[in-house]
Write a protein that holds these residues in place. Structure first.
Motif, mmCIF file in Angstrom:
data_model
loop_
_atom_site.group_PDB
_atom_site.id
_atom_site.type_symbol
_atom_site.label_atom_id
_atom_site.label_comp_id
_atom_site.label_asym_id
_atom_site.label_seq_id
_atom_site.Cartn_x
_atom_site.Cartn_y
_atom_site.Cartn_z
ATOM 1 N N ALA A 1 0.825 -1.209 0.000
ATOM 2 C CA ALA A 1 0.000 0.000 0.000
ATOM 3 C C ALA A 1 0.859 1.259 0.000
ATOM 4 O O ALA A 1 0.553 2.238 -0.690
ATOM 5 N N MET A 2 1.949 1.237 0.755
ATOM 6 C CA MET A 2 2.833 2.401 0.804
ATOM 7 C C MET A 2 3.461 2.674 -0.566
ATOM 8 O O MET A 2 3.624 3.822 -0.969
ATOM 9 N N THR A 3 3.798 1.604 -1.268
ATOM 10 C CA THR A 3 4.363 1.771 -2.618
ATOM 11 C C THR A 3 3.317 2.330 -3.570
ATOM 12 O O THR A 3 3.595 3.226 -4.372
ATOM 13 N N LEU A 4 2.097 1.831 -3.467
ATOM 14 C CA LEU A 4 1.034 2.292 -4.355
ATOM 15 C C LEU A 4 0.669 3.750 -4.113
ATOM 16 O O LEU A 4 0.222 4.445 -5.033
ATOM 17 N N LYS A 5 0.868 4.231 -2.898
ATOM 18 C CA LYS A 5 0.555 5.630 -2.597
ATOM 19 C C LYS A 5 1.403 6.592 -3.430
ATOM 20 O O LYS A 5 1.016 7.749 -3.647
ATOM 21 N N ASN A 6 2.557 6.112 -3.892
ATOM 22 C CA ASN A 6 3.431 6.951 -4.710
ATOM 23 C C ASN A 6 3.243 6.711 -6.204
ATOM 24 O O ASN A 6 4.016 7.211 -7.018
ATOM 25 N N THR B 1 -7.883 -7.765 -5.445
ATOM 26 C CA THR B 1 -7.229 -7.329 -4.213
ATOM 27 C C THR B 1 -6.288 -6.176 -4.508
ATOM 28 O O THR B 1 -6.270 -5.153 -3.818
ATOM 29 N N LEU B 2 -5.478 -6.337 -5.561
ATOM 30 C CA LEU B 2 -4.537 -5.283 -5.947
ATOM 31 C C LEU B 2 -5.281 -4.008 -6.336
ATOM 32 O O LEU B 2 -4.896 -2.904 -5.951
ATOM 33 N N ALA B 3 -6.377 -4.165 -7.090
ATOM 34 C CA ALA B 3 -7.117 -2.991 -7.548
ATOM 35 C C ALA B 3 -7.781 -2.244 -6.394
ATOM 36 O O ALA B 3 -7.780 -1.009 -6.359
ATOM 37 N N SER B 4 -8.363 -2.982 -5.457
ATOM 38 C CA SER B 4 -9.010 -2.311 -4.329
ATOM 39 C C SER B 4 -7.984 -1.596 -3.471
ATOM 40 O O SER B 4 -8.216 -0.482 -2.984
ATOM 41 N N LEU B 5 -6.823 -2.207 -3.303
ATOM 42 C CA LEU B 5 -5.743 -1.567 -2.550
ATOM 43 C C LEU B 5 -5.227 -0.340 -3.297
ATOM 44 O O LEU B 5 -4.953 0.702 -2.685
ATOM 45 N N ALA B 6 -5.123 -0.445 -4.619
ATOM 46 C CA ALA B 6 -4.677 0.693 -5.425
ATOM 47 C C ALA B 6 -5.652 1.857 -5.307
ATOM 48 O O ALA B 6 -5.240 3.017 -5.166
ATOM 49 N N ALA B 7 -6.948 1.559 -5.357
ATOM 50 C CA ALA B 7 -7.961 2.615 -5.265
ATOM 51 C C ALA B 7 -7.859 3.350 -3.938
ATOM 52 O O ALA B 7 -7.912 4.586 -3.885
ATOM 53 N N GLY C 1 -14.112 5.625 -8.051
ATOM 54 C CA GLY C 1 -13.697 6.697 -8.947
ATOM 55 C C GLY C 1 -12.349 6.461 -9.594
ATOM 56 O O GLY C 1 -11.924 7.248 -10.448
ATOM 57 N N MET C 2 -11.652 5.396 -9.213
ATOM 58 C CA MET C 2 -10.400 5.067 -9.899
ATOM 59 C C MET C 2 -10.721 4.638 -11.333
ATOM 60 O O MET C 2 -11.607 3.814 -11.557
ATOM 61 N N GLU C 3 -10.008 5.196 -12.295
ATOM 62 C CA GLU C 3 -10.232 4.835 -13.697
ATOM 63 C C GLU C 3 -9.714 3.423 -13.966
ATOM 64 O O GLU C 3 -8.657 3.025 -13.460
ATOM 65 N N VAL C 4 -10.439 2.690 -14.768
ATOM 66 C CA VAL C 4 -10.031 1.358 -15.189
ATOM 67 C C VAL C 4 -9.995 1.310 -16.709
ATOM 68 O O VAL C 4 -10.917 1.806 -17.371
#
Length: 348
Positions: free
Chosen positions: A84-89, A124-130, A187-190
């Motif tokens: 999650a910390m990596t995805l925040k960037n 799982t990855l997508a929900s965490l990314a959002a 609201g995350m674009e896919v």
């Protein structure tokens, strides 16, 4: 920054090189023991199967934080915190990793295995990314979501009438449906991209086998095959993915599904003759009647293989050109020539 999964795979490694050459900052998710990455590319080691175990719950979007606060199933979320910390960037995730289609899958439950990686890990990855603030999630799906074959002159389009039957295609379809729901909830674009057979330097699987047979001059009973199949050159697919990963260049790609191809159809026999020409060898295709070969294939339990060689599979990729203004960057003959050059260098 772009967060890329499958960075050491056939498509992913080519995309990674393209992004690095373009000066894009890339963070790669790789498996344990993966090959080295280009200089300057940061990486995080993670097995998608483990990611699936933690919590893909399709097709309904379930918040990562909600799951973490309700750990009644005893799952460990500590590993996800670093991800999650990596995805925040990261601004964009390009998800190219998957459990690939296997012709003779010997798993006890193939669908469960495909779902675990292609559906559950993806969601799982997508929900965490959002929840981490990622703006766009680009998903490399498959034309198998549409089906195995088309009628002549009736190419596949983005809209489908019913879910696929093939376990691999079904797992990708379910991932797509879950992603669109996550996009609607967060609201995350896919962006969903469904390529047909991808060919290029280092291509794996059945295409590699066909190329090897042609190179060795082995006679093949495919001279009478006059089907129509869409393919996509690796360079064309990588260029299109790179476009979709750039939100400034492709704002209209948000929440769209694209079928992508070289824009032309070739028969199996025409493809093999083109391969022979690229490698500078004589084409040895025997004109055996297709009906006879289909009958023999069914007797040998290879009916599915025969369908892929003899059936039509046409793709309508006009949407990519009209909506995004995308243009092909390479022809089939040019891509096959690059394959031949790659093979010569690899085996010196």
């Amino acid at each position: 920054m772009i967060f890329l999964t499958g960075a050491t795979g056939f498509v992913g490694s080519a995309l990674l090189k393209r992004l690095v050459d373009d000066g894009v900052d890339v963070f790669a998710l790789v498996r344990e023991g993966s090959h080295s990455l280009p200089a300057g590319v940061k990486s995080l080691t993670w097995d998608l199967s483990a990611l699936a175990e933690i919590g893909g719950l399709p097709p309904h979007f379930v918040s990562y934080n909600d799951r973490k606060q309700n750990q009644n199933d005893g799952k460990d979320f500590n590993g996800l915190d670093s991800l999650a910390m990596t995805l925040k960037n990261s601004d964009v995730v390009v998800h190219a990793a998957a459990r690939a289609h296997i012709m003779n899958d010997e798993s006890i439950d193939p669908l469960a295995e495909y779902r675990k990686v292609n559906r559950d890990a993806t969601l799982t990855l997508a929900s965490l990314a959002a929840e981490s603030g990622v703006k766009r999630f680009v998903f490399i799906s498959s034309i198998k979501v549409n089906g195995e074959m088309t009628s002549a002159g009736m190419p596949f389009e983005a809209e489908i009438s019913e879910p696929p039957v093939d376990p691999y295609g079904l797992s990708k379809y379910e991932a797509e449906q879950g992603l669109l729901e996550i996009a609607n909830e967060t609201g995350m674009e896919v962006v969903i991209i469904r390529p047909p057979l991808v060919y290029g330097p280092g291509a794996p699987g059945n295409f590699a086998s066909l190329v090897n047979w042609v190179k060795r001059g082995i006679p093949l009973p495919l001279g009478s095959v006059q089907n129509q199949r869409s393919l996509v050159a690796l360079d064309n697919l990588v260029d299109f993915i790179a476009l979709c990963a750039d939100r400034e260049r492709s704002p209209k790609a948000a929440n769209e599904v694209f079928l992508i191809s070289d824009g032309r159809e070739v028969s199996t026999s025409e493809l093999l003759r083109s391969v022979a020409k690229a490698y500078g060898v004589k084409s040895r295709l025997l004109p055996i009647p297709v009906g006879l070969m289909k009958f023999a294939a069914k007797l040998l339990g290879k009916g599915a293989v025969a369908d892929r060689l003899f059936a039509n599979l046409q793709v309508d990729s006009l949407k990519a050109h009209e909506l995004l203004g995308w243009k092909l960057v390479i022809t089939m003959d040019q891509q096959l020539a690059k394959m031949a050059e790659y093979d010569k260098k690899s085996f010196k």
